[in-house]
Design a protein around this motif. Structure first.
Motif, mmCIF file in Angstrom:
data_model
loop_
_atom_site.group_PDB
_atom_site.id
_atom_site.type_symbol
_atom_site.label_atom_id
_atom_site.label_comp_id
_atom_site.label_asym_id
_atom_site.label_seq_id
_atom_site.Cartn_x
_atom_site.Cartn_y
_atom_site.Cartn_z
ATOM 1 N N ILE A 95 1.033 -11.055 8.692
ATOM 2 C CA ILE A 95 1.443 -10.030 7.726
ATOM 3 C C ILE A 95 0.196 -9.562 6.981
ATOM 4 N N ARG A 96 -0.131 -8.304 7.157
ATOM 5 C CA ARG A 96 -1.338 -7.733 6.554
ATOM 6 C C ARG A 96 -0.996 -7.136 5.190
ATOM 7 N N VAL A 97 -1.708 -7.576 4.161
ATOM 8 C CA VAL A 97 -1.339 -7.239 2.787
ATOM 9 C C VAL A 97 -2.456 -6.488 2.058
ATOM 10 N N LEU A 98 -2.076 -5.460 1.330
ATOM 11 C CA LEU A 98 -2.970 -4.747 0.411
ATOM 12 C C LEU A 98 -2.547 -5.113 -1.006
ATOM 13 N N THR A 99 -3.485 -5.593 -1.829
ATOM 14 C CA THR A 99 -3.175 -5.908 -3.223
ATOM 15 C C THR A 99 -3.738 -4.818 -4.132
ATOM 16 N N ASP A 123 0.492 -17.216 8.007
ATOM 17 C CA ASP A 123 1.008 -15.977 8.608
ATOM 18 C C ASP A 123 0.683 -14.740 7.793
ATOM 19 N N MET A 124 -0.289 -14.841 6.866
ATOM 20 C CA MET A 124 -0.633 -13.698 6.000
ATOM 21 C C MET A 124 -2.130 -13.558 5.836
ATOM 22 N N THR A 125 -2.568 -12.331 5.587
ATOM 23 C CA THR A 125 -3.974 -12.102 5.255
ATOM 24 C C THR A 125 -4.096 -10.853 4.389
ATOM 25 N N VAL A 126 -4.987 -10.899 3.403
ATOM 26 C CA VAL A 126 -5.267 -9.721 2.574
ATOM 27 C C VAL A 126 -6.302 -8.864 3.286
ATOM 28 N N VAL A 127 -5.953 -7.616 3.581
ATOM 29 C CA VAL A 127 -6.866 -6.734 4.308
ATOM 30 C C VAL A 127 -7.702 -5.856 3.370
ATOM 31 N N ALA A 128 -7.228 -5.698 2.117
ATOM 32 C CA ALA A 128 -7.980 -4.876 1.164
ATOM 33 C C ALA A 128 -7.448 -5.105 -0.241
ATOM 34 N N GLU A 129 -8.290 -4.796 -1.241
ATOM 35 C CA GLU A 129 -7.908 -4.899 -2.648
ATOM 36 C C GLU A 129 -8.254 -3.593 -3.351
ATOM 37 N N ALA A 130 -7.315 -3.066 -4.139
ATOM 38 C CA ALA A 130 -7.539 -1.829 -4.896
ATOM 39 C C ALA A 130 -7.408 -2.113 -6.386
ATOM 40 N N SER A 131 -8.174 -1.388 -7.211
ATOM 41 C CA SER A 131 -8.162 -1.619 -8.651
ATOM 42 C C SER A 131 -7.432 -0.532 -9.432
ATOM 43 N N ASP A 132 -6.982 0.522 -8.748
ATOM 44 C CA ASP A 132 -6.197 1.566 -9.412
ATOM 45 C C ASP A 132 -5.354 2.309 -8.369
ATOM 46 N N GLY A 133 -4.493 3.192 -8.856
ATOM 47 C CA GLY A 133 -3.574 3.890 -7.971
ATOM 48 C C GLY A 133 -4.236 4.794 -6.947
ATOM 49 N N GLU A 134 -5.285 5.477 -7.353
ATOM 50 C CA GLU A 134 -5.979 6.375 -6.426
ATOM 51 C C GLU A 134 -6.616 5.591 -5.277
ATOM 52 N N GLU A 135 -7.260 4.474 -5.622
ATOM 53 C CA GLU A 135 -7.887 3.634 -4.608
ATOM 54 C C GLU A 135 -6.822 3.036 -3.684
ATOM 55 N N ALA A 136 -5.655 2.735 -4.257
ATOM 56 C CA ALA A 136 -4.555 2.170 -3.466
ATOM 57 C C ALA A 136 -4.138 3.120 -2.352
ATOM 58 N N ASP A 193 0.999 -4.030 6.248
ATOM 59 C CA ASP A 193 2.438 -4.255 6.401
ATOM 60 C C ASP A 193 3.137 -4.280 5.046
ATOM 61 N N ILE A 194 2.446 -4.848 4.063
ATOM 62 C CA ILE A 194 2.991 -4.991 2.709
ATOM 63 C C ILE A 194 1.924 -4.566 1.698
ATOM 64 N N THR A 195 2.341 -3.799 0.688
ATOM 65 C CA THR A 195 1.452 -3.455 -0.419
ATOM 66 C C THR A 195 2.015 -4.063 -1.696
ATOM 67 N N LEU A 196 1.204 -4.847 -2.408
ATOM 68 C CA LEU A 196 1.588 -5.409 -3.705
ATOM 69 C C LEU A 196 1.029 -4.488 -4.777
ATOM 70 N N MET A 197 1.903 -3.852 -5.558
ATOM 71 C CA MET A 197 1.491 -2.768 -6.450
ATOM 72 C C MET A 197 1.789 -3.066 -7.916
ATOM 73 N N ASP A 198 0.733 -3.129 -8.728
ATOM 74 C CA ASP A 198 0.911 -3.197 -10.176
ATOM 75 C C ASP A 198 1.398 -1.822 -10.657
ATOM 76 N N LEU A 199 2.098 -1.786 -11.786
ATOM 77 C CA LEU A 199 2.614 -0.503 -12.276
ATOM 78 C C LEU A 199 1.684 0.175 -13.272
#
Length: 209
Positions: free
Chosen positions: A7-11, A31-44, A54-60
């Motif tokens: 499961i490929r994850v973007l934080t 079964d998981m790996t972080v493929v990238a990290e973003a610090s704001d919405g635009e970068e996300a 596969d999954i994006t973990l999104m702060d509001l």
């Protein structure tokens, strides 16, 4: 474990320590790996398009672009995107807005240690995840009359400590109209006075600090 099954994850979070913690927990799973990290919405949005996780973990609550706006943009470009909201905000209003934008999961940050991995696996499998307390709040207020955009403007003025006269001048409306809006706000929020209305609005997510 083959790459295809991972499961490929973007934080996405504006706090570096939170991103470090998330990556450590996720990368520790077989079964998981972080493929990238973003610090704001635009970068996300940029990193989502680049990596297609596969999954994006999104702060509001983030600078430049809010999490909800980022979810909307990501889902517009990729309707199958699976996004899990990570937030400290337990109000039903923000949760409703997040799901309306296309979120598939909602996770309070105080539950990360116990629920993060299970929530990622569940959403990846095609399920929706929402904490019971948030679901209960959403159900309780489902039939409520919505707060209008103008009423929110008035409420923000009240939260700033402004008088009816100042709010009226700022919004280019009469004091009588401000009073009518306040009467409607108190009724819709079941609030006893102006201060109580602001407290409720902050707790439910109509207003942010």
């Amino acid at each position: 474990m083959t790459e295809a099954k991972t499961i490929r994850v973007l934080t996405v979070d504006d706090h570096p320590l939170m991103r470090v913690g998330l990556s450590g927990e996720i990368n520790a799973q077989p079964d998981m790996t972080v493929v990238a990290e973003a610090s704001d919405g635009e970068e996300a949005i940029e990193l989502y398009r680049l990596h297609r996780p596969d999954i994006t973990l999104m702060d509001l609550r983030m600078p430049k672009l809010s999490g909800i706006d980022a979810i909307t943009a990501i889902r517009q470009s990729c309707p199958t995107a699976r996004v899990i909201v990570l937030t400290t905000a337990s109000g039903d209003v923000l949760a409703f807005r997040a799901f309306k934008a296309g979120a598939a999961g909602y996770l309070l940050k105080n539950l990360l240690r116990t629920d993060l991995v299970e929530t990622i696996r569940s959403v990846h499998a095609g399920h929706r995840r929402i904490p019971p307390e948030i679901a209960q709040q959403m159900a309780e207020h489902a039939a409520d009359d919505s707060i209008t955009a103008r009423e929110l403007d008035v409420l923000r003025g009240v939260a700033r400590g402004s008088s009816n006269k100042i709010i009226a001048s700022y919004l280019h409306i009469s004091e009588h109209t401000v009073k009518n809006h306040l009467k409607s706000i108190l009724s819709k929020l079941d609030a006893s006075d102006r201060t109580h209305a602001v407290v409720i609005a902050l707790r439910r997510g109509f207003l942010e600090m």
